[in-house]
Scaffold this active site. Structure first.
Site, PDB file in Angstrom:
ATOM      1  N   LEU A 162      45.968  43.540  35.836  1.00 30.77           N
ATOM      2  CA  LEU A 162      45.386  42.823  36.858  1.00 30.77           C
ATOM      3  C   LEU A 162      43.883  42.068  36.528  1.00 30.77           C
ATOM      4  O   LEU A 162      43.353  42.504  35.663  1.00 30.77           O
ATOM      5  CB  LEU A 162      45.283  43.646  37.962  1.00 30.77           C
ATOM      6  N   PRO A 163      43.397  41.151  37.320  1.00 28.79           N
ATOM      7  CA  PRO A 163      42.165  40.951  37.219  1.00 28.79           C
ATOM      8  C   PRO A 163      40.941  41.746  36.829  1.00 28.79           C
ATOM      9  O   PRO A 163      40.287  41.926  36.047  1.00 28.79           O
ATOM     10  CB  PRO A 163      41.673  39.950  38.411  1.00 28.79           C
ATOM     11  N   LYS A 203      35.738  45.713  24.934  1.00 27.69           N
ATOM     12  CA  LYS A 203      36.190  44.525  25.456  1.00 27.69           C
ATOM     13  C   LYS A 203      35.254  43.674  25.979  1.00 27.69           C
ATOM     14  O   LYS A 203      35.141  42.421  25.976  1.00 27.69           O
ATOM     15  CB  LYS A 203      37.425  44.688  26.431  1.00 27.69           C
ATOM     16  N   LYS A 260      33.482  37.869  35.024  1.00 28.00           N
ATOM     17  CA  LYS A 260      33.755  39.046  35.340  1.00 28.00           C
ATOM     18  C   LYS A 260      33.366  40.074  34.052  1.00 28.00           C
ATOM     19  O   LYS A 260      32.481  41.031  34.061  1.00 28.00           O
ATOM     20  CB  LYS A 260      34.995  39.517  35.669  1.00 28.00           C
TER      21      LYS A 260
HETATM   22  P1  NDP Z   1      45.654  35.522  36.183  1.00 28.67           P
HETATM   23  O1  NDP Z   1      44.741  35.371  37.184  1.00 28.67           O
HETATM   24  O2  NDP Z   1      46.369  34.805  35.318  1.00 28.67           O
HETATM   25  O3  NDP Z   1      46.811  36.803  36.684  1.00 28.67           O
HETATM   26  C1  NDP Z   1      46.516  37.809  37.537  1.00 28.67           C
HETATM   27  C2  NDP Z   1      47.442  38.625  37.967  1.00 28.67           C
HETATM   28  O4  NDP Z   1      47.013  39.879  38.768  1.00 28.67           O
HETATM   29  C3  NDP Z   1      48.579  38.029  38.850  1.00 28.67           C
HETATM   30  O5  NDP Z   1      49.810  38.723  38.519  1.00 28.67           O
HETATM   31  C4  NDP Z   1      47.949  38.327  40.126  1.00 28.67           C
HETATM   32  O6  NDP Z   1      49.277  38.305  41.177  1.00 28.67           O
HETATM   33  C5  NDP Z   1      47.734  39.724  39.934  1.00 28.67           C
HETATM   34  N1  NDP Z   1      46.702  40.016  41.124  1.00 28.67           N
HETATM   35  C6  NDP Z   1      45.493  39.682  41.405  1.00 28.67           C
HETATM   36  N2  NDP Z   1      44.907  40.200  42.221  1.00 28.67           N
HETATM   37  C7  NDP Z   1      45.693  41.190  42.476  1.00 28.67           C
HETATM   38  C8  NDP Z   1      45.532  42.203  43.575  1.00 28.67           C
HETATM   39  N3  NDP Z   1      44.371  42.299  44.265  1.00 28.67           N
HETATM   40  N4  NDP Z   1      46.572  43.215  43.626  1.00 28.67           N
HETATM   41  C9  NDP Z   1      47.622  42.929  42.951  1.00 28.67           C
HETATM   42  N5  NDP Z   1      47.881  42.100  41.745  1.00 28.67           N
HETATM   43  C10 NDP Z   1      46.681  41.306  41.777  1.00 28.67           C
HETATM   44  O7  NDP Z   1      45.051  36.822  35.055  1.00 28.67           O
HETATM   45  P2  NDP Z   1      45.359  36.957  33.399  1.00 28.67           P
HETATM   46  O8  NDP Z   1      46.604  37.384  33.263  1.00 28.67           O
HETATM   47  O9  NDP Z   1      44.827  35.917  32.674  1.00 28.67           O
HETATM   48  O10 NDP Z   1      44.405  38.187  33.347  1.00 28.67           O
HETATM   49  C11 NDP Z   1      44.770  39.606  33.571  1.00 28.67           C
HETATM   50  C12 NDP Z   1      43.666  40.723  32.659  1.00 28.67           C
HETATM   51  O11 NDP Z   1      43.877  40.308  31.438  1.00 28.67           O
HETATM   52  C13 NDP Z   1      42.421  40.254  33.173  1.00 28.67           C
HETATM   53  O12 NDP Z   1      41.488  41.390  33.334  1.00 28.67           O
HETATM   54  C14 NDP Z   1      42.118  39.478  32.013  1.00 28.67           C
HETATM   55  O13 NDP Z   1      40.433  39.464  31.973  1.00 28.67           O
HETATM   56  C15 NDP Z   1      42.634  40.009  31.026  1.00 28.67           C
HETATM   57  N6  NDP Z   1      42.794  38.985  29.886  1.00 28.67           N
HETATM   58  C16 NDP Z   1      43.268  37.993  29.937  1.00 28.67           C
HETATM   59  C17 NDP Z   1      43.409  36.919  28.977  1.00 28.67           C
HETATM   60  C18 NDP Z   1      43.961  35.655  28.782  1.00 28.67           C
HETATM   61  O14 NDP Z   1      44.031  34.841  27.867  1.00 28.67           O
HETATM   62  N7  NDP Z   1      44.259  35.090  30.116  1.00 28.67           N
HETATM   63  C19 NDP Z   1      42.947  37.444  27.186  1.00 28.67           C
HETATM   64  C20 NDP Z   1      42.699  38.919  27.364  1.00 28.67           C
HETATM   65  C21 NDP Z   1      42.575  39.631  28.605  1.00 28.67           C
HETATM   66  P3  NDP Z   1      49.736  36.955  41.870  1.00 28.67           P
HETATM   67  O15 NDP Z   1      50.732  36.144  41.016  1.00 28.67           O
HETATM   68  O16 NDP Z   1      50.042  37.387  43.095  1.00 28.67           O
HETATM   69  O17 NDP Z   1      48.475  36.011  41.946  1.00 28.67           O
END
Ligand code: NDP
Length: 297
Positions: free
Chosen positions: A67-68, A173, A242
């Site tokens: 999650l974020p 990280k 963040k």
């Molecule tokens: P996204 O913003 O693409 O997706 C976020 C996900 O979390 C979605 O499935 C969203 O659901 C869900 N979500 C958001 N808020 C909530 C909440 N309050 N409760 C439940 N579910 C929630 O993020 P990423 O996939 O890019 O990133 C996820 C994590 O991985 C983060 O911590 C990021 O820093 C880390 N990361 C990302 C990378 C990247 O290249 N993208 C690389 C390395 C780490 P919904 O579909 O409903 O919006």
């Protein structure tokens, strides 16, 4: 023997990670806040779509969250249909969120009350690394928990590293990503100045990338995403803001004088405010371009 796994958070990186947790080694349940995304995922995998976090966790030996923020994960624990209502004693939560150490320690303590293990396991390697199953996974927790989680993490990771106690994966990280932020910003300022001084950005990058100023930003992000003006959306600026904030907090907590980390956090918070929730992290360079009155192309 199949291992029952639940995956929560099918975002930009969670989706390609979860795709590796499929049969024959795993039986997968998925939950996503926006259910349509879980249903789309299930259409091309054999995953079961869970109605709630509790439903996903029921019967799972491992729950993976991505999650974020750590606060988003923590909020899933205690709600009536939350993880603690579904997780069995002896199960484990593997949190792949790029989280913050303090909240991760709190989550671990809350889970320990129910005899549930926890490791923070943030990843690096981007969405392409997730697709290829070549992520680096930095884990915090006790060594036995890390070893127990290894077969699950190994499905999407290539380099699995035990970094220390709970929270140490998150701390590492955040510093890695703060360095990414520093390199993006510093390279942006330098290339903008050179462009105004009459040096083509392509020429400048060609030289820098054969010299000591090079970085992942100069070698890949600038040529592939900025010079081309493609700016693909793979990792949101909001998330890098963040991460830079977490790294600045870790340095303050450890009483390490860290003017550069603090400034980087402020610059990325400002860029996030200016460019909004959907902007990609590389788009931070648009702020520099605006200030300089020039486009890097
Ligand atoms: P996204 O913003 O693409 O997706 C976020 C996900 O979390 C979605 O499935 C969203 O659901 C869900 N979500 C958001 N808020 C909530 C909440 N309050 N409760 C439940 N579910 C929630 O993020 P990423 O996939 O890019 O990133 C996820 C994590 O991985 C983060 O911590 C990021 O820093 C880390 N990361 C990302 C990378 C990247 O290249 N993208 C690389 C390395 C780490 P919904 O579909 O409903 O919006």
């Amino acid at each position: 023997m199949t291992t029952h796994v639940a995956f929560l958070g099918l975002g930009a990186i969670g989706t390609p990670m979860a795709r590796h947790l499929v049969a024959p080694s795993f039986e997968l349940a998925v939950w996503n806040r926006t259910r349509a995304r879980a249903e789309a995922f299930a259409r091309d995998t054999a995953a079961r779509v869970a109605r709630t976090p509790a439903d996903a966790a029921r019967g799972a030996a491992f729950v993976v969250t991505c999650l974020p923020t750590s606060q988003d994960v923590e909020a899933l624990l205690d709600r009536p249909d939350g993880l603690l209502a579904g997780l069995a004693r002896g199960a484990m939560l593997i949190d792949c969120t790029s989280g913050d150490p303090t909240t991760s320690r709190r989550i671990a303590a809350r889970l320990a009350e129910h005899d549930i293990a926890f490791i923070d396991a943030p990843v690096s390697g981007g969405t392409i690394g997730a697709e290829r199953g070549t992520l680096t996974v930095m884990c915090g927790g006790d060594a036995a928990a890390f070893e127990r989680a290894r077969p699950v993490i190994d499905a999407f990771g290539e380099k699995l590293v035990h970094c220390g106690p709970v929270g140490s994966g998150d701390a590492l990280k955040s510093v890695n990503n703060a360095l990414l932020a520093v390199h993006i910003w510093a390279t942006g300022e330098g290339i903008a100045a050179l462009a105004k001084a009459g040096v083509s950005p392509a020429v400048a990058l060609d030289v820098i990338n054969a010299s000591s100023g090079r970085s992942f930003a100069s070698q890949q992000l600038f040529p592939e995403r900025i010079l081309t003006r493609a700016f693909p959306r793979t990792f949101r600026l909001a998330l890098l803001d963040k991460d830079a904030g977490i790294a600045a907090g870790v340095a303050r907590e450890q009483r390490v004088p860290s003017p550069l980390l603090q400034l980087t956090s402020e610059l990325f918070r400002a860029a996030h405010t200016m460019l909004g929730e959907d902007a990609d992290h590389v788009e931070a360079v648009r702020v520099i371009e605006q200030w300089a009155g020039i486009e890097i192309k």
